[in-house]
Write an enzyme that holds these catalytic residues in place. Sequence first.
Site, PDB file in Angstrom:
ATOM      1  N   LYS A 173      61.687  10.581  43.272  1.00  0.00           N
ATOM      2  CA  LYS A 173      60.491  11.340  42.887  1.00  0.00           C
ATOM      3  C   LYS A 173      59.632  11.759  44.077  1.00  0.00           C
ATOM      4  O   LYS A 173      58.811  12.674  43.961  1.00  0.00           O
ATOM      5  CB  LYS A 173      59.668  10.548  41.873  1.00  0.00           C
ATOM      6  CG  LYS A 173      60.380  10.370  40.527  1.00  0.00           C
ATOM      7  CD  LYS A 173      59.508   9.644  39.529  1.00  0.00           C
ATOM      8  CE  LYS A 173      60.172   9.572  38.155  1.00  0.00           C
ATOM      9  NZ  LYS A 173      61.174   8.487  38.070  1.00  0.00           N
ATOM     10  N   SER A 185      64.134   5.827  41.275  1.00  0.00           N
ATOM     11  CA  SER A 185      62.930   6.670  41.272  1.00  0.00           C
ATOM     12  C   SER A 185      62.342   6.955  42.643  1.00  0.00           C
ATOM     13  O   SER A 185      61.355   7.698  42.746  1.00  0.00           O
ATOM     14  CB  SER A 185      61.855   6.043  40.384  1.00  0.00           C
ATOM     15  OG  SER A 185      62.206   6.165  39.028  1.00  0.00           O
ATOM     16  N   SER A 243      55.675   6.584  37.645  1.00  0.00           N
ATOM     17  CA  SER A 243      57.079   6.995  37.768  1.00  0.00           C
ATOM     18  C   SER A 243      57.569   7.688  36.502  1.00  0.00           C
ATOM     19  O   SER A 243      58.640   7.391  35.972  1.00  0.00           O
ATOM     20  CB  SER A 243      57.962   5.774  38.077  1.00  0.00           C
ATOM     21  OG  SER A 243      59.168   6.163  38.680  1.00  0.00           O
TER      22      SER A 243
END
Length: 339
Positions: free
Chosen positions: A106, A103, A158
Amino acid sequence: IRNHHIRWGIIGLIFFAIVFVLCFATWVMAKVTYYTFWKDNTLGYQSAKLPEESDFNKTISSYFLGKPAERLPLSAGAYLVSDLNSKEIIVKRNENQIFPIASVTKLVTAIVGQEFINSDQQITITRQAWETYGNTGQLRVGEKMPFKTMLYPLLLTSSNDVAEAVALSVGREKFLARMNEFARQIGMNHTHFSDPSGLSPDNISTPTDLSLLAGYLYEHEQDLLAITREKSYRYGRHNWTNYNNISLMNYYVGGKNGYTDEANRTLLSLFSVPINYTTSTDKTKSEEKKERLLAVVLLQSNDRKNDTRNLINYLGKYVSYNGDKNGFIPMLPPEVESL
Protein backbone atom coordinates in the site's frame (compact mmCIF):
# COMPACT_ATOMS: atom_id res chain seq x y z
CA ILE A 1 65.20 -43.49 33.05
CA ARG A 2 62.18 -42.44 35.06
CA ASN A 3 63.07 -38.75 34.75
CA HIS A 4 63.59 -39.25 31.03
CA HIS A 5 60.07 -40.67 30.63
CA ILE A 6 58.58 -37.84 32.70
CA ARG A 7 60.39 -35.24 30.60
CA TRP A 8 59.09 -36.74 27.33
CA GLY A 9 55.62 -37.04 28.82
CA ILE A 10 55.58 -33.35 29.65
CA ILE A 11 56.85 -32.47 26.17
CA GLY A 12 54.10 -34.61 24.64
CA LEU A 13 51.40 -32.92 26.71
CA ILE A 14 52.69 -29.49 25.72
CA PHE A 15 52.73 -30.51 22.06
CA PHE A 16 49.14 -31.79 22.13
CA ALA A 17 48.02 -28.66 24.03
CA ILE A 18 49.54 -26.43 21.33
CA VAL A 19 47.89 -28.47 18.56
CA PHE A 20 44.53 -28.27 20.35
CA VAL A 21 44.78 -24.48 20.81
CA LEU A 22 45.71 -23.96 17.15
CA CYS A 23 42.84 -26.16 15.93
CA PHE A 24 40.36 -24.46 18.22
CA ALA A 25 41.48 -20.99 17.14
CA THR A 26 41.18 -21.97 13.48
CA TRP A 27 37.68 -23.33 14.06
CA VAL A 28 36.59 -20.17 15.88
CA MET A 29 37.87 -17.92 13.11
CA ALA A 30 36.15 -19.95 10.41
CA LYS A 31 32.91 -20.53 12.29
CA VAL A 32 32.29 -17.19 13.90
CA THR A 33 33.90 -14.01 12.58
CA TYR A 34 36.97 -12.27 11.39
CA TYR A 35 37.82 -8.61 11.54
CA THR A 36 39.36 -6.24 9.02
CA PHE A 37 42.06 -3.87 10.22
CA TRP A 38 43.50 -0.74 8.74
CA LYS A 39 46.17 1.33 10.49
CA ASP A 40 45.56 -0.72 13.66
CA ASN A 41 41.88 0.29 13.85
CA THR A 42 39.01 -2.19 13.59
CA LEU A 43 36.78 -1.04 10.75
CA GLY A 44 34.03 -3.57 10.54
CA TYR A 45 32.70 -7.01 11.28
CA GLN A 46 32.52 -9.42 8.36
CA SER A 47 30.88 -12.83 8.17
CA ALA A 48 33.36 -15.58 7.41
CA LYS A 49 30.71 -17.34 5.34
CA LEU A 50 30.43 -14.58 2.76
CA PRO A 51 31.72 -15.62 -0.68
CA GLU A 52 34.97 -14.09 -1.88
CA GLU A 53 33.18 -12.24 -4.68
CA SER A 54 30.79 -10.56 -2.22
CA ASP A 55 30.67 -6.76 -2.40
CA PHE A 56 31.11 -6.71 1.38
CA ASN A 57 34.52 -8.34 1.10
CA LYS A 58 35.58 -5.70 -1.43
CA THR A 59 34.72 -2.74 0.82
CA ILE A 60 35.35 -1.37 4.27
CA SER A 61 32.26 -0.69 6.33
CA SER A 62 31.77 2.46 8.41
CA TYR A 63 29.93 0.26 10.90
CA PHE A 64 31.49 -1.94 13.54
CA LEU A 65 29.36 -4.71 15.03
CA GLY A 66 30.43 -5.55 18.55
CA LYS A 67 28.29 -8.69 18.49
CA PRO A 68 27.31 -10.82 15.47
CA ALA A 69 23.68 -10.22 14.52
CA GLU A 70 23.27 -13.93 13.80
CA ARG A 71 22.97 -14.47 17.56
CA LEU A 72 19.87 -12.29 17.85
CA PRO A 73 16.62 -14.10 18.70
CA LEU A 74 14.75 -13.13 15.51
CA SER A 75 11.79 -15.00 14.05
CA ALA A 76 11.92 -13.29 10.62
CA GLY A 77 12.86 -15.48 7.69
CA ALA A 78 14.53 -12.48 6.07
CA TYR A 79 15.56 -9.06 7.31
CA LEU A 80 17.77 -6.11 6.47
CA VAL A 81 18.88 -3.00 8.33
CA SER A 82 20.49 -0.29 6.22
CA ASP A 83 21.73 3.26 6.65
CA LEU A 84 19.68 5.45 4.30
CA ASN A 85 22.27 8.23 4.21
CA SER A 86 25.49 6.29 3.64
CA LYS A 87 23.68 3.49 1.74
CA GLU A 88 25.41 0.86 3.88
CA ILE A 89 23.92 -2.47 4.87
CA ILE A 90 24.45 -3.02 8.58
CA VAL A 91 22.89 -6.43 9.24
CA LYS A 92 21.03 -8.79 6.94
CA ARG A 93 19.64 -12.27 6.45
CA ASN A 94 18.27 -13.68 3.19
CA GLU A 95 18.21 -10.09 1.96
CA ASN A 96 17.83 -11.07 -1.70
CA GLN A 97 15.28 -13.83 -1.21
CA ILE A 98 11.82 -13.17 -2.68
CA PHE A 99 8.76 -13.33 -0.42
CA PRO A 100 5.17 -12.04 -0.48
CA ILE A 101 4.98 -8.60 1.15
CA ALA A 102 1.25 -8.27 1.99
CA SER A 103 0.06 -4.72 2.84
CA VAL A 104 3.50 -3.14 2.58
CA THR A 105 2.22 -2.92 -1.01
CA LYS A 106 0.00 0.00 0.00
CA LEU A 107 2.98 2.35 0.26
CA VAL A 108 3.45 2.03 -3.50
CA THR A 109 -0.33 2.28 -3.99
CA ALA A 110 -0.23 5.64 -2.21
CA ILE A 111 2.79 6.86 -4.22
CA VAL A 112 1.29 5.91 -7.58
CA GLY A 113 -2.13 7.22 -6.57
CA GLN A 114 -0.59 10.65 -6.03
CA GLU A 115 0.80 10.58 -9.55
CA PHE A 116 -2.62 10.03 -11.12
CA ILE A 117 -5.09 11.66 -8.75
CA ASN A 118 -5.48 15.23 -7.56
CA SER A 119 -5.53 15.47 -3.77
CA ASP A 120 -9.04 16.95 -3.74
CA GLN A 121 -10.51 14.55 -6.30
CA GLN A 122 -13.44 12.55 -4.95
CA ILE A 123 -12.89 8.79 -4.77
CA THR A 124 -15.97 6.53 -4.67
CA ILE A 125 -16.15 3.21 -2.88
CA THR A 126 -17.71 1.14 -5.64
CA ARG A 127 -19.33 -2.24 -4.98
CA GLN A 128 -16.36 -3.93 -6.65
CA ALA A 129 -13.99 -2.17 -4.26
CA TRP A 130 -16.21 -2.78 -1.24
CA GLU A 131 -16.40 -6.52 -1.94
CA THR A 132 -12.62 -6.83 -1.52
CA TYR A 133 -11.76 -8.94 1.52
CA GLY A 134 -11.78 -6.99 4.80
CA ASN A 135 -13.51 -3.84 5.98
CA THR A 136 -10.97 -2.17 8.27
CA GLY A 137 -11.89 1.27 6.91
CA GLN A 138 -15.57 0.79 7.84
CA LEU A 139 -16.61 2.22 4.48
CA ARG A 140 -19.90 1.82 2.62
CA VAL A 141 -20.81 1.26 -1.02
CA GLY A 142 -21.18 4.63 -2.72
CA GLU A 143 -19.30 6.56 -0.04
CA LYS A 144 -17.14 9.38 -1.41
CA MET A 145 -14.29 11.39 -0.01
CA PRO A 146 -11.23 13.28 -1.29
CA PHE A 147 -8.20 11.24 -2.27
CA LYS A 148 -6.08 13.01 0.36
CA THR A 149 -8.52 11.74 3.00
CA MET A 150 -8.55 8.22 1.58
CA LEU A 151 -4.82 8.00 2.30
CA TYR A 152 -5.56 7.76 6.04
CA PRO A 153 -7.61 4.54 6.02
CA LEU A 154 -5.25 3.20 3.36
CA LEU A 155 -2.11 3.65 5.48
CA LEU A 156 -3.48 3.60 9.05
CA THR A 157 -6.08 0.81 8.99
CA SER A 158 -4.68 -0.83 5.84
CA SER A 159 -8.03 -0.65 4.05
CA ASN A 160 -8.18 -3.04 1.09
CA ASP A 161 -11.40 -1.32 -0.06
CA VAL A 162 -9.57 1.98 -0.42
CA ALA A 163 -6.64 0.40 -2.26
CA GLU A 164 -9.02 -1.08 -4.85
CA ALA A 165 -11.12 2.10 -5.08
CA VAL A 166 -8.01 4.18 -5.80
CA ALA A 167 -6.81 1.77 -8.50
CA LEU A 168 -10.28 1.50 -10.07
CA SER A 169 -10.60 5.28 -10.24
CA VAL A 170 -7.58 5.32 -12.56
CA GLY A 171 -8.14 2.01 -14.31
CA ARG A 172 -6.95 -1.09 -12.47
CA GLU A 173 -4.66 -2.51 -15.16
CA LYS A 174 -3.16 0.90 -15.89
CA PHE A 175 -2.61 1.48 -12.19
CA LEU A 176 -0.89 -1.88 -11.65
CA ALA A 177 1.29 -1.36 -14.70
CA ARG A 178 2.48 1.93 -13.24
CA MET A 179 3.15 0.32 -9.82
CA ASN A 180 5.46 -2.20 -11.49
CA GLU A 181 7.07 0.47 -13.67
CA PHE A 182 7.71 2.60 -10.58
CA ALA A 183 9.36 -0.33 -8.82
CA ARG A 184 11.74 -0.87 -11.73
CA GLN A 185 12.55 2.85 -11.94
CA ILE A 186 13.85 3.01 -8.39
CA GLY A 187 15.84 -0.21 -8.75
CA MET A 188 13.40 -2.71 -7.21
CA ASN A 189 14.25 -5.34 -9.80
CA HIS A 190 12.93 -8.31 -7.84
CA THR A 191 9.53 -6.81 -7.01
CA HIS A 192 6.15 -7.40 -8.63
CA PHE A 193 2.61 -6.22 -7.88
CA SER A 194 -0.50 -8.15 -8.90
CA ASP A 195 -3.00 -6.09 -6.91
CA PRO A 196 -3.05 -2.71 -5.15
CA SER A 197 -3.82 -4.06 -1.66
CA GLY A 198 -1.26 -6.80 -1.01
CA LEU A 199 -3.83 -9.57 -0.61
CA SER A 200 -2.29 -11.46 -3.53
CA PRO A 201 0.64 -13.76 -2.69
CA ASP A 202 2.01 -12.66 -6.07
CA ASN A 203 2.87 -9.25 -4.61
CA ILE A 204 6.51 -10.05 -3.96
CA SER A 205 9.77 -8.35 -3.11
CA THR A 206 13.04 -8.72 -1.21
CA PRO A 207 14.44 -6.92 1.86
CA THR A 208 17.00 -5.24 -0.40
CA ASP A 209 14.32 -3.91 -2.75
CA LEU A 210 12.17 -2.69 0.13
CA SER A 211 15.11 -0.80 1.61
CA LEU A 212 15.29 1.12 -1.67
CA LEU A 213 11.61 1.96 -1.29
CA ALA A 214 12.30 3.18 2.24
CA GLY A 215 14.96 5.54 0.90
CA TYR A 216 12.62 6.83 -1.79
CA LEU A 217 9.89 7.51 0.77
CA TYR A 218 12.23 9.50 2.97
CA GLU A 219 13.60 11.56 0.10
CA HIS A 220 10.36 12.20 -1.79
CA GLU A 221 7.30 11.28 0.30
CA GLN A 222 7.61 12.88 3.73
CA ASP A 223 3.85 13.58 3.77
CA LEU A 224 3.08 9.87 3.45
CA LEU A 225 5.52 9.02 6.24
CA ALA A 226 3.84 11.64 8.41
CA ILE A 227 0.48 9.89 7.92
CA THR A 228 1.98 6.57 9.02
CA ARG A 229 3.10 8.19 12.30
CA GLU A 230 -0.42 9.34 13.21
CA LYS A 231 -2.12 7.51 16.07
CA SER A 232 -5.55 8.12 14.54
CA TYR A 233 -7.44 10.36 12.14
CA ARG A 234 -11.05 11.54 12.34
CA TYR A 235 -13.19 12.36 9.32
CA GLY A 236 -16.95 12.69 9.60
CA ARG A 237 -18.32 9.54 11.23
CA HIS A 238 -14.96 7.80 10.83
CA ASN A 239 -12.14 7.54 13.33
CA TRP A 240 -9.34 5.54 11.76
CA THR A 241 -6.76 4.14 14.21
CA ASN A 242 -3.22 3.20 13.29
CA TYR A 243 -3.10 -0.62 13.23
CA ASN A 244 0.70 -0.65 13.10
CA ASN A 245 1.91 -1.08 16.69
CA ILE A 246 5.49 -0.53 15.52
CA SER A 247 4.51 3.14 15.13
CA LEU A 248 4.44 3.42 18.94
CA MET A 249 8.10 2.50 19.30
CA ASN A 250 10.80 5.03 20.11
CA TYR A 251 12.68 6.59 17.17
CA TYR A 252 9.98 5.61 14.65
CA VAL A 253 9.94 7.77 11.49
CA GLY A 254 7.33 5.93 9.43
CA GLY A 255 6.48 2.83 7.44
CA LYS A 256 3.90 0.11 6.91
CA ASN A 257 3.18 -3.37 8.20
CA GLY A 258 1.32 -6.24 6.58
CA TYR A 259 -0.05 -9.73 7.09
CA THR A 260 -1.43 -12.57 5.00
CA ASP A 261 -1.19 -16.31 5.53
CA GLU A 262 1.37 -16.59 2.74
CA ALA A 263 3.45 -13.56 3.72
CA ASN A 264 3.19 -13.98 7.49
CA ARG A 265 4.02 -10.66 9.21
CA THR A 266 5.90 -8.09 7.14
CA LEU A 267 7.33 -4.65 7.82
CA LEU A 268 8.99 -1.74 6.08
CA SER A 269 9.96 0.88 8.65
CA LEU A 270 12.25 3.84 9.13
CA PHE A 271 13.89 4.70 12.44
CA SER A 272 16.22 7.47 13.59
CA VAL A 273 18.31 5.45 16.03
CA PRO A 274 20.98 6.82 18.41
CA ILE A 275 24.13 4.93 17.42
CA ASN A 276 27.55 4.95 19.05
CA TYR A 277 29.50 7.41 16.93
CA THR A 278 33.27 6.99 17.03
CA THR A 279 35.74 9.68 15.97
CA SER A 280 39.48 9.31 16.20
CA THR A 281 42.68 11.19 15.53
CA ASP A 282 46.30 10.09 15.72
CA LYS A 283 46.28 10.69 19.49
CA THR A 284 42.69 10.49 20.72
CA LYS A 285 39.54 8.48 20.23
CA SER A 286 36.09 9.55 21.42
CA GLU A 287 32.61 8.07 21.29
CA GLU A 288 29.17 9.64 21.60
CA LYS A 289 25.60 8.87 20.53
CA LYS A 290 24.32 10.33 17.27
CA GLU A 291 21.13 9.50 15.43
CA ARG A 292 21.36 7.62 12.14
CA LEU A 293 18.44 7.22 9.73
CA LEU A 294 17.93 3.48 9.26
CA ALA A 295 15.56 1.28 7.29
CA VAL A 296 14.38 -1.87 9.07
CA VAL A 297 12.76 -4.47 6.81
CA LEU A 298 11.25 -7.75 8.01
CA LEU A 299 9.68 -10.51 5.91
CA GLN A 300 8.18 -13.83 7.01
CA SER A 301 8.20 -12.80 10.66
CA ASN A 302 6.31 -14.68 13.37
CA ASP A 303 6.75 -11.87 15.92
CA ARG A 304 7.20 -8.55 14.15
CA LYS A 305 7.17 -6.40 17.27
CA ASN A 306 9.80 -8.37 19.17
CA ASP A 307 11.94 -8.76 16.06
CA THR A 308 11.94 -4.99 15.57
CA ARG A 309 12.59 -4.28 19.24
CA ASN A 310 15.49 -6.73 19.32
CA LEU A 311 17.06 -5.16 16.24
CA ILE A 312 16.69 -1.59 17.54
CA ASN A 313 18.13 -2.54 20.94
CA TYR A 314 21.00 -4.35 19.23
CA LEU A 315 21.78 -1.33 17.05
CA GLY A 316 21.86 1.01 20.03
CA LYS A 317 23.97 -1.28 22.21
CA TYR A 318 26.37 -3.17 19.96
CA VAL A 319 26.75 -1.12 16.77
CA SER A 320 29.20 1.75 16.30
CA TYR A 321 29.52 4.14 13.37
CA ASN A 322 32.90 5.50 12.32
CA GLY A 323 32.21 8.59 10.24
CA ASP A 324 35.84 8.84 9.15
CA LYS A 325 35.51 5.76 6.96
CA ASN A 326 33.59 6.04 3.70
CA GLY A 327 33.89 2.59 2.17
CA PHE A 328 30.42 1.03 1.95
CA ILE A 329 28.17 -1.49 0.27
CA PRO A 330 26.12 0.31 -2.40
CA MET A 331 22.40 -0.45 -2.16
CA LEU A 332 21.51 1.08 -5.52
CA PRO A 333 22.40 -0.61 -8.79
CA PRO A 334 25.00 1.23 -10.92
CA GLU A 335 22.35 2.71 -13.19
CA VAL A 336 18.83 3.56 -12.10
CA GLU A 337 16.35 4.95 -14.60
CA SER A 338 15.34 8.48 -13.62
CA LEU A 339 11.73 9.13 -12.73
